[in-house]
Design an enzyme around this catalytic site. Structure first.
Site, PDB file in Angstrom:
ATOM      1  CE1 TYR A   1      -4.298  -1.322  -0.046  1.00  0.00           C
ATOM      2  CE2 TYR A   1      -3.140  -3.099   1.067  1.00  0.00           C
ATOM      3  CZ  TYR A   1      -4.237  -2.632   0.372  1.00  0.00           C
ATOM      4  OH  TYR A   1      -5.267  -3.483   0.091  1.00  0.00           O
TER       5      TYR A   1
ATOM      6  N   GLY B   1       2.839   3.865  -1.633  1.00  0.00           N
ATOM      7  CA  GLY B   1       3.104   4.226  -3.018  1.00  0.00           C
ATOM      8  C   GLY B   1       1.790   4.356  -3.757  1.00  0.00           C
TER       9      GLY B   1
ATOM     10  N   GLY C   1      -1.515   3.556  -5.588  1.00  0.00           N
ATOM     11  CA  GLY C   1      -2.471   2.452  -5.592  1.00  0.00           C
ATOM     12  C   GLY C   1      -2.332   1.586  -4.356  1.00  0.00           C
TER      13      GLY C   1
ATOM     14  CG  HIS D   1      -2.227   8.191   3.985  1.00  0.00           C
ATOM     15  ND1 HIS D   1      -1.833   8.371   2.680  1.00  0.00           N
ATOM     16  CD2 HIS D   1      -2.325   9.436   4.529  1.00  0.00           C
ATOM     17  CE1 HIS D   1      -1.695   9.668   2.456  1.00  0.00           C
ATOM     18  NE2 HIS D   1      -1.982  10.338   3.555  1.00  0.00           N
ATOM     19  CG  ASP D   2      -3.654   3.986   0.090  1.00  0.00           C
ATOM     20  OD1 ASP D   2      -2.962   5.022   0.125  1.00  0.00           O
ATOM     21  OD2 ASP D   2      -3.275   2.934  -0.472  1.00  0.00           O
TER      22      ASP D   2
ATOM     23  CG  ASP E   1      -1.358  14.098   4.062  1.00  0.00           C
ATOM     24  OD1 ASP E   1      -1.857  13.045   3.614  1.00  0.00           O
ATOM     25  OD2 ASP E   1      -1.129  15.089   3.343  1.00  0.00           O
TER      26      ASP E   1
END
Length: 124
Positions: free
Chosen positions: A27, A29, A31, A47-48, A89
């Site tokens: 995860y 990076g 995508g 975070h995604d 973030d």
């Protein structure tokens, strides 16, 4: 914005996001799919998911405001959407810092999507 995310990672975790987290596990990076491989990769997964819940602005491009107070990052500004990006973030940077002891670049750097089967993906 991604540039601000890099800044928060540097301030909180004392590491470069581009160097340490841009191509790690399933995860960290661009995508993401499969199962998070360790605590650091789970930081990126969360975070995604956090970015996925943001509506009305672009987490990767929109600039938000933040300050440092007593060593802590404080998200500010009048735009609730941009503040939400900042909080995503901020939480990830803290997560990276808190899990530095589990970071394993020999095992998970450039891990590759082939090791992250789509069918094993977790819901947010």
């Amino acid at each position: 914005s991604l540039l601000q995310f890099e800044t928060l990672i540097m301030k909180v975790a004392k590491k470069s996001g581009m160097v340490w987290y841009s191509n790690y596990g399933c995860y960290c990076g661009w995508g993401g799919q499969g199962r998070p491989q360790d605590a650091t990769d789970r930081c990126c997964f969360v975070h995604d998911c956090c970015y996925g819940k943001v509506t009305g602005c672009d987490p990767k491009m929109d600039v938000y405001s933040f300050s440092e107070e007593n060593g802590d990052i404080v998200c500010g500004g009048d735009d609730p959407c941009k503040k939400e990006i900042c909080e995503c973030d901020r939480a990830a940077a803290i997560c990276f810092r808190d899990n530095l002891n589990t970071y394993n670049d020999k095992k998970y750097w450039a891990f590759g999507a082939k090791n992250c089967p789509q069918e094993e993906s977790e819901p947010c």
